[in-house]
Design a protein around this motif. Structure first.
Motif, mmCIF file in Angstrom:
data_model
loop_
_atom_site.group_PDB
_atom_site.id
_atom_site.type_symbol
_atom_site.label_atom_id
_atom_site.label_comp_id
_atom_site.label_asym_id
_atom_site.label_seq_id
_atom_site.Cartn_x
_atom_site.Cartn_y
_atom_site.Cartn_z
ATOM 1 N N MET A 66 23.457 12.463 76.417
ATOM 2 C CA MET A 66 23.260 11.451 75.388
ATOM 3 C C MET A 66 22.199 11.884 74.383
ATOM 4 N N ILE A 67 21.162 12.554 74.867
ATOM 5 C CA ILE A 67 20.131 13.062 73.953
ATOM 6 C C ILE A 67 20.749 14.044 72.975
ATOM 7 N N ARG A 68 21.535 14.979 73.499
ATOM 8 C CA ARG A 68 22.186 15.980 72.652
ATOM 9 C C ARG A 68 23.141 15.318 71.656
ATOM 10 N N ALA A 69 23.893 14.325 72.119
ATOM 11 C CA ALA A 69 24.844 13.650 71.239
ATOM 12 C C ALA A 69 24.142 12.920 70.103
ATOM 13 N N GLN A 70 23.007 12.308 70.399
ATOM 14 C CA GLN A 70 22.249 11.612 69.355
ATOM 15 C C GLN A 70 21.751 12.592 68.286
ATOM 16 N N ILE A 71 21.191 13.725 68.747
ATOM 17 C CA ILE A 71 20.675 14.716 67.802
ATOM 18 C C ILE A 71 21.802 15.258 66.930
ATOM 19 N N ASP A 72 22.924 15.599 67.554
ATOM 20 C CA ASP A 72 24.057 16.128 66.797
ATOM 21 C C ASP A 72 24.558 15.106 65.782
ATOM 22 N N ALA A 73 24.634 13.843 66.179
ATOM 23 C CA ALA A 73 25.128 12.798 65.281
ATOM 24 C C ALA A 73 24.241 12.662 64.046
ATOM 25 N N VAL A 74 22.938 12.684 64.261
ATOM 26 C CA VAL A 74 22.004 12.536 63.140
ATOM 27 C C VAL A 74 22.043 13.757 62.236
ATOM 28 N N LEU A 75 21.901 14.940 62.813
ATOM 29 C CA LEU A 75 21.770 16.150 62.000
ATOM 30 C C LEU A 75 23.085 16.570 61.343
ATOM 31 N N ASP A 76 24.216 16.123 61.877
ATOM 32 C CA ASP A 76 25.493 16.455 61.266
ATOM 33 C C ASP A 76 25.782 15.601 60.032
ATOM 34 N N ASP A 77 24.963 14.571 59.793
ATOM 35 C CA ASP A 77 25.232 13.664 58.674
ATOM 36 C C ASP A 77 24.026 13.474 57.750
ATOM 37 N N LEU A 78 22.851 13.322 58.316
ATOM 38 C CA LEU A 78 21.658 13.020 57.519
ATOM 39 C C LEU A 78 20.929 14.303 57.117
ATOM 40 N N ALA A 79 20.408 14.323 55.907
ATOM 41 C CA ALA A 79 19.643 15.473 55.403
ATOM 42 C C ALA A 79 18.194 15.349 55.869
ATOM 43 N N VAL A 80 17.983 15.636 57.140
ATOM 44 C CA VAL A 80 16.658 15.487 57.750
ATOM 45 C C VAL A 80 15.725 16.578 57.226
ATOM 46 N N GLY A 81 14.529 16.161 56.803
ATOM 47 C CA GLY A 81 13.565 17.111 56.254
ATOM 48 C C GLY A 81 12.516 17.565 57.234
ATOM 49 N N ALA A 82 12.356 16.859 58.345
ATOM 50 C CA ALA A 82 11.376 17.238 59.370
ATOM 51 C C ALA A 82 11.692 16.482 60.649
ATOM 52 N N VAL A 83 11.299 17.071 61.776
ATOM 53 C CA VAL A 83 11.545 16.485 63.094
ATOM 54 C C VAL A 83 10.224 16.320 63.819
ATOM 55 N N LYS A 84 10.008 15.149 64.386
ATOM 56 C CA LYS A 84 8.864 14.925 65.275
ATOM 57 C C LYS A 84 9.397 14.804 66.697
ATOM 58 N N ILE A 85 8.831 15.550 67.622
ATOM 59 C CA ILE A 85 9.216 15.473 69.027
ATOM 60 C C ILE A 85 8.045 14.907 69.816
ATOM 61 N N GLY A 86 8.300 13.835 70.541
ATOM 62 C CA GLY A 86 7.268 13.205 71.349
ATOM 63 C C GLY A 86 7.609 13.279 72.821
ATOM 64 N N MET A 87 7.608 12.132 73.497
ATOM 65 C CA MET A 87 7.827 12.083 74.937
ATOM 66 C C MET A 87 9.215 12.600 75.311
ATOM 67 N N LEU A 88 9.250 13.586 76.200
ATOM 68 C CA LEU A 88 10.509 14.107 76.727
ATOM 69 C C LEU A 88 10.659 13.775 78.211
ATOM 70 N N GLY A 89 9.579 13.894 78.969
ATOM 71 C CA GLY A 89 9.580 13.409 80.344
ATOM 72 C C GLY A 89 10.126 14.360 81.378
ATOM 73 N N THR A 90 11.310 14.938 81.122
ATOM 74 C CA THR A 90 11.958 15.791 82.120
ATOM 75 C C THR A 90 12.285 17.154 81.521
ATOM 76 N N ALA A 91 12.431 18.133 82.393
ATOM 77 C CA ALA A 91 12.823 19.464 81.936
ATOM 78 C C ALA A 91 14.224 19.437 81.349
#
Length: 273
Positions: A66-91
């Motif tokens: 689901m994490i991968r699907a969310q990222i792909d959905a956003v980046l395949d459509d929106l012209a993102v100019g920067a990414v902030k990565i915060g809590m990941l929790g698991t490897a």
């Protein structure tokens, strides 16, 4: 739409982080920061936390698929100019994020979230190793506080500015372009954040006596990402984020939210006193 509006591109930033049900940190703080600084915010949820200003009572990870699907959905459509990565929790979440961002040329602000303001742990040991190996080398800006920097390096927490700078440069040697060593955990009447990379910059502000500092790390890192999405160079983005966060902490006591460590005031420039 007039001619002056043609060709203008909306600044967009993406936050990849956990949700804070209390609204003071995580995804919620990131989106508030983006909005306050004039940037459109998109989001990818990595975990759901049950928390308030006093404690984190439950953490439920989102599946790597689901994490991968969310990222792909956003980046395949929106012209993102920067990414902030915060809590990941698991490897597993860390691997999913690293794979999804692979091959995409985007500025990344990496906030190595490990402990909540309440003291609750938010990351497993294997996730720290994965973060250090997979994401730290891709970071445009790494934003650890002193305990997080020490944990990433396997060292004792820096006890003075000289050691803090040495640890910042050691983290940069692992691959990050810039490292912002946050001084909130240090002692003294002033709080100094140290940025090391191609240049060296110090950002100092008077320490504010308030218990309402929940979400400061999330807020600062997302404010930096907002600046990068708007085309600012790293030192300029950090300088603006530092000043804006100082104002948000200064105004934090204007809010009455919860009975523990309350949030900073993300909209201090916009809400009436």
């Amino acid at each position: 739409m007039g001619e002056d509006d043609l060709g203008k591109q909306t600044a967009i930033a993406l936050t990849i982080a956990g949700s804070d049900s209390g609204g003071g940190a995580g995804i919620q703080a990131d989106l508030k920061s983006f909005s306050a600084l004039g940037v459109y915010g998109a989001s990818v949820l990595t975990a759901i936390t049950a928390q308030n200003t006093r404690a984190v009572t439950l953490v439920e990870p989102v599946s790597p698929t689901m994490i991968r699907a969310q990222i792909d959905a956003v980046l395949d459509d929106l012209a993102v100019g920067a990414v902030k990565i915060g809590m990941l929790g698991t490897a597993e979440a860390t691997v999913a994020v690293a794979e999804a961002l692979s091959g995409r040329d985007l500025p990344i602000v990496l906030d190595p979230v490990m402990i909540a303001k309440s003291g609750d742990r938010l990351i497993r040991d294997d996730a720290i190793a994965a973060l250090r190996e997979l994401l730290l080398p891709r970071a445009t800006v790494l934003t650890p506080n002193l305990p997080e920097a020490a944990r990433l390096l396997g060292r004792m927490v820096a006890s003075d500015p000289t050691e803090a700078e040495a640890q910042g440069r050691a983290l940069a040697a692992l691959g990050a372009d810039w490292v912002l060593m946050k001084g909130g955990h240090a002692a003294g009447d002033d709080c100094t954040d140290l940025l090391v990379g191609a240049e060296r910059h110090e950002f100092t502000a008077p320490r504010i006596a308030t218990k309402n500092t929940h979400g400061t790390g999330c807020t600062l890192s997302s404010a930096i990402a907002a600046g990068l999405a708007q085309g600012l160079a790293v030192p300029a983005a950090v300088a603006r984020a530092h000043d804006w966060l100082h104002g948000a902490i200064l105004a934090a006591d204007r809010l009455d939210v919860g009975s523990g460590h309350g949030p900073v005031h993300h909209f201090h420039q916009w809400w009436p006193e």
